[in-house]
Scaffold this motif. Structure first.
Motif, PDB file in Angstrom:
ATOM      1  N   CYS A   3     -24.093 -68.272  29.341  1.00  0.00           N
ATOM      2  CA  CYS A   3     -25.414 -68.834  29.047  1.00  0.00           C
ATOM      3  C   CYS A   3     -25.607 -70.023  29.970  1.00  0.00           C
ATOM      4  N   PRO A   4     -26.743 -70.104  30.672  1.00  0.00           N
ATOM      5  CA  PRO A   4     -26.947 -71.187  31.645  1.00  0.00           C
ATOM      6  C   PRO A   4     -26.983 -72.579  31.026  1.00  0.00           C
ATOM      7  N   VAL A   5     -27.296 -72.667  29.721  1.00  0.00           N
ATOM      8  CA  VAL A   5     -27.363 -73.986  29.076  1.00  0.00           C
ATOM      9  C   VAL A   5     -26.374 -74.094  27.909  1.00  0.00           C
ATOM     10  N   GLY A   6     -25.405 -73.197  27.885  1.00  0.00           N
ATOM     11  CA  GLY A   6     -24.470 -73.145  26.769  1.00  0.00           C
ATOM     12  C   GLY A   6     -23.745 -74.446  26.495  1.00  0.00           C
ATOM     13  N   LYS A   7     -23.301 -75.121  27.552  1.00  0.00           N
ATOM     14  CA  LYS A   7     -22.550 -76.373  27.370  1.00  0.00           C
ATOM     15  C   LYS A   7     -23.449 -77.504  26.890  1.00  0.00           C
ATOM     16  N   LEU A   8     -24.700 -77.521  27.339  1.00  0.00           N
ATOM     17  CA  LEU A   8     -25.644 -78.556  26.918  1.00  0.00           C
ATOM     18  C   LEU A   8     -26.120 -78.324  25.488  1.00  0.00           C
ATOM     19  N   CYS A   9     -26.413 -77.069  25.176  1.00  0.00           N
ATOM     20  CA  CYS A   9     -26.976 -76.728  23.875  1.00  0.00           C
ATOM     21  C   CYS A   9     -25.987 -76.994  22.746  1.00  0.00           C
ATOM     22  N   GLY A  10     -24.784 -76.488  22.890  1.00  0.00           N
ATOM     23  CA  GLY A  10     -23.766 -76.699  21.867  1.00  0.00           C
ATOM     24  C   GLY A  10     -23.961 -75.872  20.612  1.00  0.00           C
ATOM     25  N   GLY A  11     -24.970 -75.013  20.588  1.00  0.00           N
ATOM     26  CA  GLY A  11     -25.235 -74.211  19.399  1.00  0.00           C
ATOM     27  C   GLY A  11     -24.259 -73.077  19.195  1.00  0.00           C
ATOM     28  N   CYS A  12     -23.677 -72.591  20.286  1.00  0.00           N
ATOM     29  CA  CYS A  12     -22.747 -71.449  20.220  1.00  0.00           C
ATOM     30  C   CYS A  12     -21.379 -71.893  20.741  1.00  0.00           C
ATOM     31  N   GLU A  13     -20.588 -72.519  19.868  1.00  0.00           N
ATOM     32  CA  GLU A  13     -19.296 -73.069  20.291  1.00  0.00           C
ATOM     33  C   GLU A  13     -18.337 -71.989  20.786  1.00  0.00           C
ATOM     34  N   TYR A  14     -18.484 -70.768  20.263  1.00  0.00           N
ATOM     35  CA  TYR A  14     -17.561 -69.685  20.621  1.00  0.00           C
ATOM     36  C   TYR A  14     -18.118 -68.769  21.714  1.00  0.00           C
ATOM     37  N   LEU A  15     -19.107 -69.240  22.440  1.00  0.00           N
ATOM     38  CA  LEU A  15     -19.747 -68.419  23.477  1.00  0.00           C
ATOM     39  C   LEU A  15     -18.757 -67.876  24.516  1.00  0.00           C
ATOM     40  N   PRO A  16     -17.773 -68.673  24.966  1.00  0.00           N
ATOM     41  CA  PRO A  16     -16.840 -68.148  25.975  1.00  0.00           C
ATOM     42  C   PRO A  16     -15.813 -67.162  25.410  1.00  0.00           C
ATOM     43  N   ILE A  17     -15.765 -67.024  24.071  1.00  0.00           N
ATOM     44  CA  ILE A  17     -14.730 -66.203  23.441  1.00  0.00           C
ATOM     45  C   ILE A  17     -15.264 -64.814  23.114  1.00  0.00           C
ATOM     46  N   GLU A  18     -14.480 -63.798  23.441  1.00  0.00           N
ATOM     47  CA  GLU A  18     -14.839 -62.418  23.139  1.00  0.00           C
ATOM     48  C   GLU A  18     -15.100 -62.277  21.634  1.00  0.00           C
ATOM     49  N   TYR A  19     -16.167 -61.573  21.276  1.00  0.00           N
ATOM     50  CA  TYR A  19     -16.555 -61.540  19.864  1.00  0.00           C
ATOM     51  C   TYR A  19     -15.445 -61.013  18.961  1.00  0.00           C
ATOM     52  N   ALA A  20     -14.743 -60.006  19.403  1.00  0.00           N
ATOM     53  CA  ALA A  20     -13.687 -59.416  18.577  1.00  0.00           C
ATOM     54  C   ALA A  20     -12.609 -60.427  18.208  1.00  0.00           C
ATOM     55  N   LYS A  21     -12.455 -61.476  19.013  1.00  0.00           N
ATOM     56  CA  LYS A  21     -11.409 -62.477  18.763  1.00  0.00           C
ATOM     57  C   LYS A  21     -11.900 -63.644  17.885  1.00  0.00           C
ATOM     58  N   GLN A  22     -13.200 -63.753  17.710  1.00  0.00           N
ATOM     59  CA  GLN A  22     -13.752 -64.887  16.967  1.00  0.00           C
ATOM     60  C   GLN A  22     -13.378 -64.846  15.484  1.00  0.00           C
ATOM     61  N   GLY A  23     -13.280 -63.640  14.927  1.00  0.00           N
ATOM     62  CA  GLY A  23     -12.950 -63.500  13.516  1.00  0.00           C
ATOM     63  C   GLY A  23     -11.588 -64.089  13.185  1.00  0.00           C
ATOM     64  N   ALA A  24     -10.614 -63.857  14.062  1.00  0.00           N
ATOM     65  CA  ALA A  24      -9.266 -64.382  13.833  1.00  0.00           C
ATOM     66  C   ALA A  24      -9.265 -65.907  13.858  1.00  0.00           C
ATOM     67  N   LEU A  25     -10.068 -66.503  14.753  1.00  0.00           N
ATOM     68  CA  LEU A  25     -10.159 -67.961  14.834  1.00  0.00           C
ATOM     69  C   LEU A  25     -10.780 -68.546  13.570  1.00  0.00           C
ATOM     70  N   LYS A  26     -11.836 -67.910  13.099  1.00  0.00           N
ATOM     71  CA  LYS A  26     -12.490 -68.395  11.886  1.00  0.00           C
ATOM     72  C   LYS A  26     -11.576 -68.236  10.675  1.00  0.00           C
ATOM     73  N   HIS A  27     -10.876 -67.117  10.619  1.00  0.00           N
ATOM     74  CA  HIS A  27      -9.945 -66.860   9.517  1.00  0.00           C
ATOM     75  C   HIS A  27      -8.856 -67.923   9.482  1.00  0.00           C
ATOM     76  N   GLN A  28      -8.287 -68.226  10.644  1.00  0.00           N
ATOM     77  CA  GLN A  28      -7.210 -69.219  10.701  1.00  0.00           C
ATOM     78  C   GLN A  28      -7.717 -70.611  10.346  1.00  0.00           C
ATOM     79  N   ALA A  29      -8.923 -70.938  10.797  1.00  0.00           N
ATOM     80  CA  ALA A  29      -9.493 -72.248  10.490  1.00  0.00           C
ATOM     81  C   ALA A  29      -9.661 -72.429   8.984  1.00  0.00           C
ATOM     82  N   VAL A  30     -10.110 -71.382   8.294  1.00  0.00           N
ATOM     83  CA  VAL A  30     -10.287 -71.454   6.844  1.00  0.00           C
ATOM     84  C   VAL A  30      -8.928 -71.546   6.145  1.00  0.00           C
TER      85      VAL A  30
END
Length: 389
Positions: A3-30
């Motif tokens: 995303c051209p403004v991803g770093k400025l926007c900050g709305g999508c913190e997991y933008l650089p991460i493959e979607y399939a891997k995001q679930g494991a990160l959220k699970h571990q955080a909880v």
């Protein structure tokens, strides 16, 4: 995803991460969060979204001018009044982006004054778009600093002609020096101020101020999970607190004897009553009242409920709510949360009052962000007596 403004926007913190891997990160955080709070729950894998992009059915944009004095629109840099050009955001449906682009062009060509939070001058503060995915209906809300809105007729006519999906356009007047987007005064510019979606086989109507889950498909996953976890009986009486436009209670009504929905937003309650009527659901009633106050009165009157549901705002619920809910001794309490941090805090208080859960379910309501929706079913248990010193 780029995303051209991803770093400025900050709305999508997991933008650089493959979607399939995001679930494991959220699970571990909880899991880490629960461990920090000494809560012993089995956390099931995240229910991931089939559609992780183009899902945001509510968008709030601000306006600014570039170096060439040309108007652009977009999201705000976190914790600031700075607007970044978020044209074509991939998390928003195409029709929403097209309408936002057209509004931006019209605001520029009609020379509508932009509000400046620094000077407190100008007119147009924000535009909010709400989208009903199943029906393709759109609501447009212009937030202005004053009631007088030059060019609004031309603006409304231009949008209506180009986008038949727009079913209503309203103006919300916010003259205060505040970061809160909307205030109480709303003027109808076109339509009836509401749009209707279809959710869990029901027609759901809502207005500009009413809460409605941001991801339509994942909301259906969430409500189906809630129904499964509660496992209601035909004789059960259910209390649905923080009920909004009634979606959770309405989705459960066919599985129980009676549902009572409570919500402080009077307009949302009007929508909820209309939703019950248009879906021919008769075993549900709605009350416009603060959920904590209602719970305290129910406790004083010893009003029994087989199941209590709470889906509070991000700040969680109150200690008074928890004590009153537990004193009614329901068979089940289902806690739905959009912020596991405040939920964990509240779960500790529920445990001290004799209710705890065993399993937590997670639903990815907000793909490409750090946020996750969580559900815990609480049942009675006897706390161990503290040893006297």
């Amino acid at each position: 995803m780029k995303c051209p403004v991803g770093k400025l926007c900050g709305g999508c913190e997991y933008l650089p991460i493959e979607y399939a891997k995001q679930g494991a990160l959220k699970h571990q955080a909880v899991c880490d969060l629960l461990e920090q709070n000494k809560l012993h729950l089995n956390v099931n894998p995240v229910h991931m979204a089939k559609s992780p992009v183009s899902y945001r059915n509510k968008v709030i944009y601000g306006f600014a001018k570039d170096r060439n004095k040309k108007v652009y629109s977009g999201l705000y840099v976190p914790k600031s009044h700075r607007v970044i050009n978020s044209k074509g955001c991939k998390m928003q449906p195409r029709i929403v982006n097209e309408i936002l682009d057209e509004i931006t062009t019209l605001v520029d060509s009609m020379k509508i004054q932009l509000y400046s939070p620094k000077t407190g001058t100008g007119l147009l503060r924000h535009v909010m778009i709400r989208y009903a995915k199943a029906t393709d209906q759109v609501m447009v809300v212009f937030v202005t600093a004053a009631r007088e809105f030059p060019s609004r007729k031309n603006l409304v006519n231009a949008l209506r002609q180009k986008f038949p999906q727009i079913k209503t356009i309203v103006q919300n007047v916010n003259s205060r020096d505040t970061s809160i987007v909307m205030q109480d005064q709303t003027l109808l510019l076109y339509g009836d101020g509401k749009i209707t979606d279809e959710l869990c086989g029901m027609k759901i109507t809502f207005d500009s101020s009413s809460f409605y889950q941001i991801h339509h498909d994942q909301c259906e996953v969430l409500y189906n999970l809630a129904k499964e976890m509660l496992d209601l009986k035909p004789t059960d009486e259910v209390l649905d607190t923080y009920c909004g436009v009634g979606t959770i209670g309405l989705s459960l009504a066919d599985a129980c004897k009676q549902v009572t929905g409570v919500e402080i937003n009077k307009q949302a309650i009007e929508n909820a009553r209309f939703n019950a009527k248009q879906n021919h659901i008769k075993n549900i009633r709605f009350l416009a009242m603060d959920s904590t106050r209602f719970m305290q009165e129910a406790a004083r009157n010893h009003k029994p409920y087989n199941a209590i549901i709470l889906d509070p705002p991000r700040a969680g619920t109150s200690m008074e709510f928890i004590k009153s809910a537990c004193s009614l001794k329901p068979e089940k309490i289902l806690y739905i949360s959009c912020d596991p941090k405040t939920q964990a805090r509240d779960l500790r208080q529920f445990a001290q009052n004799g209710y705890r859960g065993q399993v937590m379910e997670l639903v990815d309501m907000f793909p490409y962000t750090k946020h996750v929706e969580s559900l815990v079913l609480l049942t009675p248990y006897k706390p161990k007596n503290k040893k006297r010193r």
